[in-house]
Scaffold this motif. Structure first.
Motif, PDB file in Angstrom:
ATOM      1  N   GLU A   1     -40.186 -96.861 -28.633  1.00  0.00           N
ATOM      2  CA  GLU A   1     -40.374 -95.919 -27.524  1.00  0.00           C
ATOM      3  C   GLU A   1     -41.126 -94.678 -27.997  1.00  0.00           C
ATOM      4  OE1 GLU A   1     -37.474 -95.100 -24.362  1.00  0.00           O
ATOM      5  OE2 GLU A   1     -36.062 -96.314 -25.527  1.00  0.00           O
ATOM      6  N   GLY A   2     -42.175 -94.322 -27.256  1.00  0.00           N
ATOM      7  CA  GLY A   2     -42.948 -93.125 -27.554  1.00  0.00           C
ATOM      8  C   GLY A   2     -44.172 -93.370 -28.409  1.00  0.00           C
ATOM      9  N   ALA A   3     -44.227 -94.501 -29.120  1.00  0.00           N
ATOM     10  CA  ALA A   3     -45.320 -94.735 -30.075  1.00  0.00           C
ATOM     11  C   ALA A   3     -46.672 -94.871 -29.375  1.00  0.00           C
ATOM     12  CB  ALA A   3     -45.021 -95.976 -30.911  1.00  0.00           C
ATOM     13  N   LEU A   4     -46.726 -95.676 -28.315  1.00  0.00           N
ATOM     14  CA  LEU A   4     -47.996 -95.864 -27.609  1.00  0.00           C
ATOM     15  C   LEU A   4     -48.451 -94.575 -26.931  1.00  0.00           C
ATOM     16  CD1 LEU A   4     -47.548 -99.451 -26.076  1.00  0.00           C
ATOM     17  CD2 LEU A   4     -48.704 -98.771 -28.196  1.00  0.00           C
ATOM     18  N   ASP A   5     -47.495 -93.736 -26.535  1.00  0.00           N
ATOM     19  CA  ASP A   5     -47.874 -92.447 -25.939  1.00  0.00           C
ATOM     20  C   ASP A   5     -48.507 -91.530 -26.976  1.00  0.00           C
ATOM     21  OD1 ASP A   5     -46.885 -92.551 -23.090  1.00  0.00           O
ATOM     22  OD2 ASP A   5     -45.023 -93.044 -24.119  1.00  0.00           O
ATOM     23  N   VAL A   6     -48.034 -91.597 -28.225  1.00  0.00           N
ATOM     24  CA  VAL A   6     -48.659 -90.811 -29.292  1.00  0.00           C
ATOM     25  C   VAL A   6     -50.104 -91.250 -29.484  1.00  0.00           C
ATOM     26  CG1 VAL A   6     -48.663 -90.394 -31.785  1.00  0.00           C
ATOM     27  CG2 VAL A   6     -46.523 -90.276 -30.520  1.00  0.00           C
ATOM     28  N   LEU A   7     -50.324 -92.560 -29.530  1.00  0.00           N
ATOM     29  CA  LEU A   7     -51.685 -93.082 -29.723  1.00  0.00           C
ATOM     30  C   LEU A   7     -52.578 -92.756 -28.527  1.00  0.00           C
ATOM     31  CD1 LEU A   7     -50.813 -96.518 -31.361  1.00  0.00           C
ATOM     32  CD2 LEU A   7     -51.796 -94.510 -32.482  1.00  0.00           C
ATOM     33  N   GLN A   8     -51.998 -92.793 -27.327  1.00  0.00           N
ATOM     34  CA  GLN A   8     -52.779 -92.425 -26.140  1.00  0.00           C
ATOM     35  C   GLN A   8     -53.197 -90.962 -26.217  1.00  0.00           C
ATOM     36  OE1 GLN A   8     -50.909 -93.330 -22.360  1.00  0.00           O
ATOM     37  NE2 GLN A   8     -52.195 -91.861 -21.269  1.00  0.00           N
ATOM     38  N   ALA A   9     -52.279 -90.081 -26.614  1.00  0.00           N
ATOM     39  CA  ALA A   9     -52.610 -88.664 -26.743  1.00  0.00           C
ATOM     40  C   ALA A   9     -53.647 -88.431 -27.837  1.00  0.00           C
ATOM     41  CB  ALA A   9     -51.344 -87.865 -27.037  1.00  0.00           C
ATOM     42  N   ALA A  10     -53.623 -89.288 -28.875  1.00  0.00           N
ATOM     43  CA  ALA A  10     -54.587 -89.157 -29.976  1.00  0.00           C
ATOM     44  C   ALA A  10     -55.988 -89.589 -29.568  1.00  0.00           C
ATOM     45  CB  ALA A  10     -54.126 -89.983 -31.171  1.00  0.00           C
ATOM     46  N   GLY A  11     -56.111 -90.335 -28.464  1.00  0.00           N
ATOM     47  CA  GLY A  11     -57.426 -90.759 -28.003  1.00  0.00           C
ATOM     48  C   GLY A  11     -57.628 -92.258 -27.975  1.00  0.00           C
ATOM     49  N   PHE A  12     -56.581 -93.038 -28.184  1.00  0.00           N
ATOM     50  CA  PHE A  12     -56.677 -94.495 -28.136  1.00  0.00           C
ATOM     51  C   PHE A  12     -56.455 -94.980 -26.701  1.00  0.00           C
ATOM     52  CE2 PHE A  12     -55.807 -93.952 -32.623  1.00  0.00           C
ATOM     53  CZ  PHE A  12     -56.526 -94.969 -33.232  1.00  0.00           C
ATOM     54  N   SER A  13     -57.197 -95.994 -26.310  1.00  0.00           N
ATOM     55  CA  SER A  13     -57.000 -96.640 -25.011  1.00  0.00           C
ATOM     56  C   SER A  13     -57.110 -98.146 -25.197  1.00  0.00           C
ATOM     57  CB  SER A  13     -58.044 -96.162 -23.997  1.00  0.00           C
ATOM     58  OG  SER A  13     -59.357 -96.386 -24.483  1.00  0.00           O
ATOM     59  N   GLN A  14     -56.413 -98.896 -24.364  1.00  0.00           N
ATOM     60  CA  GLN A  14     -56.361-100.355 -24.521  1.00  0.00           C
ATOM     61  C   GLN A  14     -57.601-101.002 -23.926  1.00  0.00           C
ATOM     62  OE1 GLN A  14     -52.594-102.070 -23.471  1.00  0.00           O
ATOM     63  NE2 GLN A  14     -53.362-104.173 -23.454  1.00  0.00           N
ATOM     64  N   VAL A  15     -58.201-101.902 -24.683  1.00  0.00           N
ATOM     65  CA  VAL A  15     -59.388-102.632 -24.244  1.00  0.00           C
ATOM     66  C   VAL A  15     -59.259-104.096 -24.672  1.00  0.00           C
ATOM     67  CG1 VAL A  15     -60.909-100.603 -24.378  1.00  0.00           C
ATOM     68  CG2 VAL A  15     -60.651-102.099 -26.375  1.00  0.00           C
TER      69      VAL A  15
ATOM     70  N   LEU B   1     -56.509-101.463 -29.343  1.00  0.00           N
ATOM     71  CA  LEU B   1     -56.509-100.037 -29.017  1.00  0.00           C
ATOM     72  C   LEU B   1     -57.751 -99.444 -29.656  1.00  0.00           C
ATOM     73  CD1 LEU B   1     -52.751 -99.046 -29.596  1.00  0.00           C
ATOM     74  CD2 LEU B   1     -53.941 -99.349 -27.417  1.00  0.00           C
ATOM     75  N   LEU B   2     -58.599 -98.822 -28.818  1.00  0.00           N
ATOM     76  CA  LEU B   2     -59.876 -98.288 -29.293  1.00  0.00           C
ATOM     77  C   LEU B   2     -59.855 -96.762 -29.200  1.00  0.00           C
ATOM     78  CD1 LEU B   2     -62.747 -99.078 -30.268  1.00  0.00           C
ATOM     79  CD2 LEU B   2     -63.454 -98.965 -27.863  1.00  0.00           C
ATOM     80  N   TRP B   3     -60.258 -96.114 -30.296  1.00  0.00           N
ATOM     81  CA  TRP B   3     -60.232 -94.644 -30.337  1.00  0.00           C
ATOM     82  C   TRP B   3     -61.593 -94.048 -30.041  1.00  0.00           C
ATOM     83  CZ3 TRP B   3     -62.741 -90.998 -33.519  1.00  0.00           C
ATOM     84  CH2 TRP B   3     -62.280 -89.669 -33.386  1.00  0.00           C
TER      85      TRP B   3
END
Length: 441
Positions: A224-238, A246-248
């Motif tokens: 829980e929370g890990a994917l939100d950290v990556l999303q905030a860092a600039g990663f998005s799923q493709v 996950l692409l940054w």
């Protein structure tokens, strides 16, 4: 500034403060021929802040009038209701103190009912010494709740903050909504991802993460929370070749948040702290006989405690030999380690007692602080005496309740140092608003 940002700002300030302390060496020195500093005496003991009862909503004039009318009707019906006025409480305490003294004289040699209890409540709440263990969470609110309720409230609070502070909040979600082992592994992996990006932002292999990767799947994806950290860092799923990645990209990074700040947040985030509430009670002598502790005081479940006690009893019965001092001490230490919290009662010469909940690793100084905060005259010089440890002095202040074996419950006797003994029973030591906490029989 949001509550989440305030939390991390405070953590940063605390870290800077500790760094300054560690860099300042052992403190200022002094000349060899300078006058020796005096050791503080018990009379110069640090004065602490007064006890502050939980905040209550102000009632309206209409509610006050209705309450007064209800009380008037009750007074007409019966005059036997418990009276919490100062004179009534003192009179009741004095009567019970006399009765207690007579009973003690009649049954000399009988073990005191306020001695340490080591049995779980077993579901019987009639004789519980308190309702449970309660906490405050300053980050969220001033409510006083059990730890189990706070866990739910904290999770709800954090998920409510995601939209406004996704990156920082997600760091706290990892710590507060997962077991420690999973959280630590996840944070270490996330830090490695982000530090690689900071050092090599142009390298393609660091700008994408295959979601089917074994390390990512085991240590990050389902925390829980890990994917939100990556999303905030600039990663998005493709989708790349029909496989999820996950692409940054730098443009996707959360506004007003950079990668070094996110890495620092991952390193400094922690479980949101709860403050143990003293759950203060004021008791009459007859009420102090309730010494059964709630299950929350134990590290083990009630079933485990009963099983362990049964095994020990059987082992002692089977071994037909005298136990050595070392064996007795080991047994005692095993018993003490069963508890998380301790119930401390302080008995005043006028018969009243105050009761508070402490962590077993809190210090004797914290007990003195608790007592001092309850006194009508906080400047009063006083002593506390334990049946097992004797008078608690300055040399004991840094010891823990565990060190002094004042667990799982303890009775301390209060004595005013500057008041003659014959006069002490006639003095009211507690603040008058605390007398309202005296529980009806």
């Amino acid at each position: 500034m949001s509550k989440i940002k305030k939390f991390f700002s405070r953590k940063k300030a605390e870290a800077a403060f500790k760094l300054n302390l560690s860099g300042s060496g052992m403190g200022t020195g002094h000349k060899l021929n300078s006058p020796k500093q005096e050791t503080p005496s018990s009379s110069s003991r640090q004065k602490y802040e007064a006890y502050v009862p939980p905040k209550r909503n102000e009632i309206s004039n209409e509610a006050r009038a209705a309450a007064s009318a209800a009380l008037a009707r009750i007074d007409k019906k019966t005059s036997r209701d418990f009276n919490t006025s100062l004179s009534a409480v003192k009179a009741q305490a004095k009567r019970e103190l006399e009765a207690e003294r007579r009973q003690r004289e009649e049954a000399m040699g009988t073990a005191s009912t306020t001695s340490t209890s080591t049995s779980a409540s077993g579901g019987d709440t009639r004789n519980l010494a308190c309702e449970g263990v309660f906490f405050r969470c300053p980050l969220i609110s001033e409510e006083i709740l059990p730890k189990s309720v706070w866990k739910v409230r904290i999770k709800e609070f954090l998920y409510q903050q995601l939209e406004s502070d996704r990156g920082l909040t997600a760091c706290l979600i990892i710590h507060n909504c997962n077991v420690k082992e999973k959280a630590d592994e996840c944070i270490a992996t996330l830090i490695r991802y982000l530090e690689n990006l900071i050092k090599n932002p142009e390298e393609e292999k660091f700008c994408k993460i295959r979601m089917s990767n074994k390390i990512f799947s085991e240590k990050v994806r389902y925390v829980e929370g890990a994917l939100d950290v990556l999303q905030a860092a600039g990663f998005s799923q493709v989708q790349i070749d029909d496989e999820p990645f996950l692409l940054w990209t730098k443009e996707q990074t959360e506004k007003d948040l950079d990668l070094p700040t996110l890495v620092e947040a991952l390193k400094s985030s922690e479980i949101i702290p709860l403050e143990l509430d003293r759950n203060i009670k004021v008791l009459l002598p007859s009420q102090a006989r309730r010494v059964v502790l709630p299950d929350e005081f134990y590290r083990l479940s009630p079933e485990e405690i009963k099983k362990e006690q049964q095994l020990r009893t059987e082992a002692i019965a089977q071994s037909q030999m005298l136990r050595t001092k070392a064996m007795r001490e080991r047994e005692e230490q095993r018993n003490l380690r069963m508890y998380r919290y301790a119930l401390v009662r302080v008995k005043f010469p006028n018969g009243l007692l105050i009761q508070g909940t402490f962590n077993v690793y809190e210090k004797i100084a914290d007990v003195f602080e608790f007592v001092q905060s309850c006194l009508a005259d906080e400047s009063l010089d006083f002593s506390l005496v334990s049946n097992s440890e004797g008078k608690l002095g300055d040399e004991d202040l840094e010891k823990t309740l565990y060190d002094c074996k004042l667990i799982p419950n303890a009775l301390l006797l209060f004595s005013a140092n500057d008041v003659p003994a014959p006069l002490q029973t006639d003095i009211n030591y507690l603040k008058e608003d605390l007398l309202m906490l005296v529980q009806a029989m």
